[in-house]
Design a protein around this motif. Structure first.
Motif, PDB file in Angstrom:
ATOM      1  N   PRO A 101       0.804  -1.224   0.000  1.00  0.00           N
ATOM      2  CA  PRO A 101       0.000   0.000   0.000  1.00  0.00           C
ATOM      3  C   PRO A 101       0.840   1.278   0.000  1.00  0.00           C
ATOM      4  N   SER A 102       2.010   1.244   0.605  1.00  0.00           N
ATOM      5  CA  SER A 102       2.862   2.438   0.651  1.00  0.00           C
ATOM      6  C   SER A 102       3.458   2.784  -0.718  1.00  0.00           C
ATOM      7  N   ALA A 103       3.530   1.823  -1.622  1.00  0.00           N
ATOM      8  CA  ALA A 103       4.131   2.054  -2.942  1.00  0.00           C
ATOM      9  C   ALA A 103       3.097   2.334  -4.031  1.00  0.00           C
ATOM     10  N   GLU A 104       1.824   2.098  -3.745  1.00  0.00           N
ATOM     11  CA  GLU A 104       0.784   2.284  -4.758  1.00  0.00           C
ATOM     12  C   GLU A 104       0.744   3.722  -5.269  1.00  0.00           C
ATOM     13  N   MET A 114      10.051   0.135  -6.861  1.00  0.00           N
ATOM     14  CA  MET A 114      11.272  -0.228  -6.129  1.00  0.00           C
ATOM     15  C   MET A 114      11.057  -1.540  -5.385  1.00  0.00           C
ATOM     16  N   LYS A 115      12.148  -2.192  -5.044  1.00  0.00           N
ATOM     17  CA  LYS A 115      12.083  -3.451  -4.305  1.00  0.00           C
ATOM     18  C   LYS A 115      11.378  -3.267  -2.960  1.00  0.00           C
ATOM     19  N   SER A 116      11.568  -2.099  -2.332  1.00  0.00           N
ATOM     20  CA  SER A 116      10.944  -1.840  -1.033  1.00  0.00           C
ATOM     21  C   SER A 116       9.419  -1.785  -1.131  1.00  0.00           C
ATOM     22  N   GLY A 117       8.862  -1.500  -2.312  1.00  0.00           N
ATOM     23  CA  GLY A 117       7.415  -1.439  -2.486  1.00  0.00           C
ATOM     24  C   GLY A 117       6.804  -2.701  -3.038  1.00  0.00           C
ATOM     25  N   LEU A 118       7.634  -3.690  -3.316  1.00  0.00           N
ATOM     26  CA  LEU A 118       7.154  -4.932  -3.915  1.00  0.00           C
ATOM     27  C   LEU A 118       6.534  -5.825  -2.852  1.00  0.00           C
ATOM     28  N   GLY A 119       5.277  -6.203  -3.064  1.00  0.00           N
ATOM     29  CA  GLY A 119       4.603  -7.109  -2.139  1.00  0.00           C
ATOM     30  C   GLY A 119       4.823  -8.560  -2.543  1.00  0.00           C
ATOM     31  N   SER A 135      -2.612  -3.900  -6.898  1.00  0.00           N
ATOM     32  CA  SER A 135      -2.533  -3.557  -5.482  1.00  0.00           C
ATOM     33  C   SER A 135      -2.652  -4.866  -4.705  1.00  0.00           C
ATOM     34  N   MET A 136      -2.399  -4.833  -3.414  1.00  0.00           N
ATOM     35  CA  MET A 136      -2.511  -6.053  -2.616  1.00  0.00           C
ATOM     36  C   MET A 136      -3.961  -6.543  -2.542  1.00  0.00           C
ATOM     37  N   GLY A 137      -4.906  -5.685  -2.867  1.00  0.00           N
ATOM     38  CA  GLY A 137      -6.314  -6.062  -2.914  1.00  0.00           C
ATOM     39  C   GLY A 137      -6.743  -6.552  -4.283  1.00  0.00           C
ATOM     40  N   ASP A 138      -5.792  -6.903  -5.153  1.00  0.00           N
ATOM     41  CA  ASP A 138      -6.026  -7.421  -6.509  1.00  0.00           C
ATOM     42  C   ASP A 138      -6.751  -6.449  -7.432  1.00  0.00           C
ATOM     43  N   LEU A 139      -6.506  -5.170  -7.261  1.00  0.00           N
ATOM     44  CA  LEU A 139      -7.022  -4.153  -8.173  1.00  0.00           C
ATOM     45  C   LEU A 139      -5.920  -3.840  -9.183  1.00  0.00           C
ATOM     46  N   PRO A 140      -6.167  -4.015 -10.492  1.00  0.00           N
ATOM     47  CA  PRO A 140      -5.125  -3.697 -11.468  1.00  0.00           C
ATOM     48  C   PRO A 140      -4.852  -2.200 -11.494  1.00  0.00           C
TER      49      PRO A 140
END
Length: 180
Positions: A101-104, A114-119, A135-140
């Protein structure tokens, strides 16, 4: 509005196959009708055949758009996907990444991932492979190109770019002033 030439079709399908692989066939023969790709003013549109036939009664000068715009051909003959194709590419995507969520927000502003934002990342993703960003909620959220393979991502520094930005859903807002 005309069918794509052989060269245009090859270039277009090569670009699509980077993102959805062999699933291109599923785009053309759908249960709700037969669809096709047509070129109008250097843009490729995805349209149902019966609607395309009805649009044949409209002159080229008066026809602005038809169906969904997948992208456009540049002056050099390359094809660039537009964000409007995301809803059709996302269900068939072979390679995906999910953002924390912080990288969205950073991705939606047009920045690389960035690697730090990769879930998460799909297994066996190769370097320079077309990917769909979720997104982590599966929203493209958009699509891009993998800057590193899955194996390289595991051992990468947190500030390393793992995916190059191509297009995102924030483009609608950023390009609001330039739209006609």
């Amino acid at each position: 509005m005309r069918p794509l030439t052989e060269e245009e079709t090859r270039t277009f399908f090569e670009k699509l196959s980077k993102y959805i692989g062999e699933n291109i066939k599923l785009l053309l023969d759908r249960p709700d009708g037969t669809y096709c790709f047509r070129l109008h003013r250097d843009r490729v549109f995805y349209v149902r055949e019966d609607i395309m036939k009805k649009a044949g009664n409209v002159s080229r000068e008066n026809l602005l758009s038809l169906g969904t715009c997948y992208g456009k051909f540049t002056k050099t003959g390359k094809f660039r996907l537009h964000i409007t194709a995301l809803d059709y590419l996302a269900p068939y995507a072979k390679y995906k990444i999910w953002l924390k969520p912080s990288a969205e927000q950073q991705f939606l502003y047009g920045h690389h991932v960035m690697k730090s934002g990769l879930g998460r990342i799909t297994e066996n993703t190769n370097k320079y492979q077309g990917i769909v960003v979720y997104s982590m909620g599966d929203l493209p959220l958009g699509f891009g190109v993998a800057a590193r393979s899955t194996q390289d991502c595991r051992h990468a520094d947190p500030m390393t770019i793992v995916a190059f930005h191509q297009a995102d859903i924030g483009e609608y807002i950023r390009s609001e002033d330039t739209l006609v």
